[in-house]
Scaffold this active site. Structure first.
Site, PDB file in Angstrom:
ATOM      1  NE  ARG A 168      -4.036  -2.085   1.903  1.00 62.93           N
ATOM      2  CZ  ARG A 168      -4.924  -2.475   2.803  1.00 62.93           C
ATOM      3  NH1 ARG A 168      -4.948  -1.911   4.003  1.00 62.93           N
ATOM      4  NH2 ARG A 168      -5.793  -3.409   2.513  1.00 62.93           N
ATOM      5  CD  GLU A 179      -4.585  -7.819  -4.533  1.00 60.28           C
ATOM      6  OE1 GLU A 179      -5.230  -8.858  -4.319  1.00 60.28           O
ATOM      7  OE2 GLU A 179      -4.564  -6.867  -3.724  1.00 60.28           O
ATOM      8  N   GLY A 220       3.781 -22.063  -1.307  1.00 65.02           N
ATOM      9  CA  GLY A 220       2.681 -22.953  -1.705  1.00 65.02           C
ATOM     10  C   GLY A 220       1.972 -22.502  -2.979  1.00 65.02           C
ATOM     11  CE1 TYR A 222     -10.604  -9.841  -3.760  1.00 66.47           C
ATOM     12  CE2 TYR A 222      -8.448 -10.758  -4.292  1.00 66.47           C
ATOM     13  CZ  TYR A 222      -9.253  -9.943  -3.513  1.00 66.47           C
ATOM     14  OH  TYR A 222      -8.690  -9.215  -2.501  1.00 66.47           O
ATOM     15  CG  ASP A 263     -11.875 -11.937  -0.926  1.00 63.09           C
ATOM     16  OD1 ASP A 263     -12.860 -11.320  -0.447  1.00 63.09           O
ATOM     17  OD2 ASP A 263     -10.752 -11.885  -0.410  1.00 63.09           O
TER      18      ASP A 263
END
Ligand code: SF4
Length: 366
Positions: A30, A42, A86, A125, A143
Site C-alpha cells: 500500500r 495480489e 505454496g 477477484y 472474494d
C-alpha cells in the site's frame, strides 16, 4: 432500486471509507502505486495470509524488481524464490504472464478487464483488485471475505460457494463500488473482513456497518454466510525413495512441466494406487520415472500435508538400485545431488521435509 436501498448503499460506502481512513492496515504494497508491485502482492495473497506474504513479497521484489527482470529470469529461479509459499502454479503463472506483458503489452500491466483477464493466474477477484488499486477503476474485487460481509449486512442466505450465489454477490458488490476511491473501497472491505467481520465471532461492537447490518439486528452473525456442503477431501498415500550413489550423493528428480507442483524437484516416487501396497507402488513409480529397478528397504519416516483438494501422507523408504541407470522417462530431469545442491533447487514444503529426512539415512549405492 428503492430509495431506502439507495440510502443504505450510500451509507455503506461512506461509513466504510471513513473507517478505512483511520483503521486501514499499513501494508508494504500500500506504499506504492506501481501496478507491477500491486500485481505481485495480489497473486501472493491468493489463498495466503498477509503475515506470511510480507517477507516473500519483499524478497521477490528485491530479486525481480520489475516485470522485465521477472520475464528474463529462468523459471527455476522464480520457483526457488517462491519456495514454501505454496500453490506453485501462481509462480509459474506470474513468470508466464511477465513474458506476455513484456511481449504483448510493452511491459505495462494491462489496465482493462478484457486485457488483464488474458494473463495466466488472473481471475475475477485478482483482476478487480489490480484494476481498482493500481488504476482506480470502479470495479469490484469479490472474494470470500467480501461475500461474507455482504451476506451478513444484507442478510443474504444464498450459498457463497455456488456459481449463482457468487454471481449475485458480484452484482451486489458492483453496485456498491463508488466511481471515485474504488481502490480504498475494495481495500476497506478486505480489511473489514480480515479484522472485524471475521468468519467466526465477528466484532460487531466496533464495526462501522453495525447500524445497517441485518445479520446483527437479527442475531444471525454466526449463521451467515451459508455454504453448500463440499464433498469430503480424499486422503492419498505417496511414497519416496532415498537412493544414494557411491559418493553419498542423493538421487533427485525434477517433476514434469505440467501438473501438481510442476517443475519442482523431489525424491523419486509418487502416488500409491488403490490396488498395490506401498513397496510395490514405490518400485513402480521409480521404474516409470527413471527406468530404474530398486529394492525397497526400511521405512525412514513419513510426513503429512494438505493441498486444496486432497490430503497426502508421504512415506519415505530406503531404496537400493538393482538394475538400470537413471534416465528421465517420467520426469523432466534427474541428478545426483550434494547437500549444497539441494539447498539451491526449488522443492515443495513436503518434499523439503522428505529431503531433510535423508540426513538420517547413511545407506549408499554400492
Ligand atoms: S455488524 Fe457484525 S456481522 Fe455485521 S458486518 Fe459488522 S462485523 Fe459483520
Amino acid at each position: 432500486m428503492s430509495k431506502g436501498q439507495a440510502e443504505i448503499k450510500t451509507f455503506f460506502r461512506s461509513r466504510l471509507l471513513a473507517w478505512y481512513k483511520h483503521h486501514g492496515r499499513l501494508l508494504p504494497w500500500r506504499e506504492t502505486t506501481d501496478p507491477y508491485r500491486i500485481w505481485i502482492s495480489e497473486i501472493m495473497l491468493q489463498q495466503t495470509r498477509v503475515d506470511t506474504v510480507i517477507p516473500y513479497y519483499k524478497r521477490f521484489l528485491k530479486r525481480f524488481p520489475d516485470v522485465f527482470a521477472l520475464a528474463r529470469a529462468p523459471l527455476q529461479d522464480v520457483l526457488k524464490t517462491w519456495e514454501n509459499l505454496g500453490y506453485y502454479s501462481r509462480a509459474r503463472h506470474l513468470h508466464a504472464a511477465a513474458g506476455i506483458i513484456v511481449g504483448r503489452f510493452g511491459g505495462r500491466i494491462p489496465d482493462t478487464p478484457e486485457d488483464i483477464r488474458t494473463l495466466p493466474g488472473i481471475g475475477d477477484y485478482t483482476a478487480g483488485a489490480i484494476l481498482s488499486i493500481a488504476y482506480g477503476r470502479a470495479v469490484p474485487a469479490v472474494d470470500g471475505n467480501v461475500r461474507r460481509i455482504l451476506s451478513r449486512v444484507f442478510a443474504i442466505d444464498r450459498p457463497v460457494n455456488d456459481p449463482r450465489g457468487q454471481k449475485h454477490f458480484f452484482e451486489l458488490a458492483a453496485s456498491l463500488v463508488p466511481g471515485k476511491r474504488a481502490s480504498d473501497f475494495n481495500q476497506a472491505l478486505m480489511d473489514l473482513g480480515a479484522t472485524i467481520c471475521r468468519a467466526k465471532n465477528p466484532d460487531c461492537g466496533v464495526c462501522p456497518l453495525a447500524s445497517i447490518c441485518l445479520a446483527r439486528r437479527g442475531g444471525l452473525q454466526n449463521d451467515l454466510p451459508v455454504s453448500r456442503k463440499s464433498p469430503a477431501i480424499p486422503h492419498r498415500q505417496a511414497v519416496a525413495a532415498v537412493v544414494r550413489n557411491g559418493k553419498g550423493l542423493l538421487l533427485v528428480v525434477q517433476r514434469q512441466a505440467e501438473g501438481l507442483l510442476a517443475s519442482l524437484w523431489k525424491l523419486p516416487g509418487g502416488f500409491v494406487q488403490d490396488d498395490e501396497n506401498r513397496e510395490a507402488g514405490l518400485r513402480r513409480c521409480v521404474k516409470e520415472e527413471l527406468g530404474l529397478s530398486i529394492r525397497v528397504g526400511k521405512k525412514i519416516a513419513s510426513a503429512d500435508h494438505a493441498y486444496t483438494h486432497f490430503r497426502v501422507t508421504l512415506h519415505v523408504y530406503q531404496g537400493f538400485p538393482l538394475s538400470g541407470k537413471p534416465t528421465a522417462r517420467g520426469c523432466q530431469d534427474w541428478r545426483w545431488a550434494a547437500a549444497a545442491d539441494l539447498k539451491k533447487l526449488p522443492l515443495s514444503r513436503i518434499d523439503r521435509m522428505a529431503v531433510a529426512l535423508v540426513e538420517i539415512s547413511p545407506v549408499r549405492f554400492p
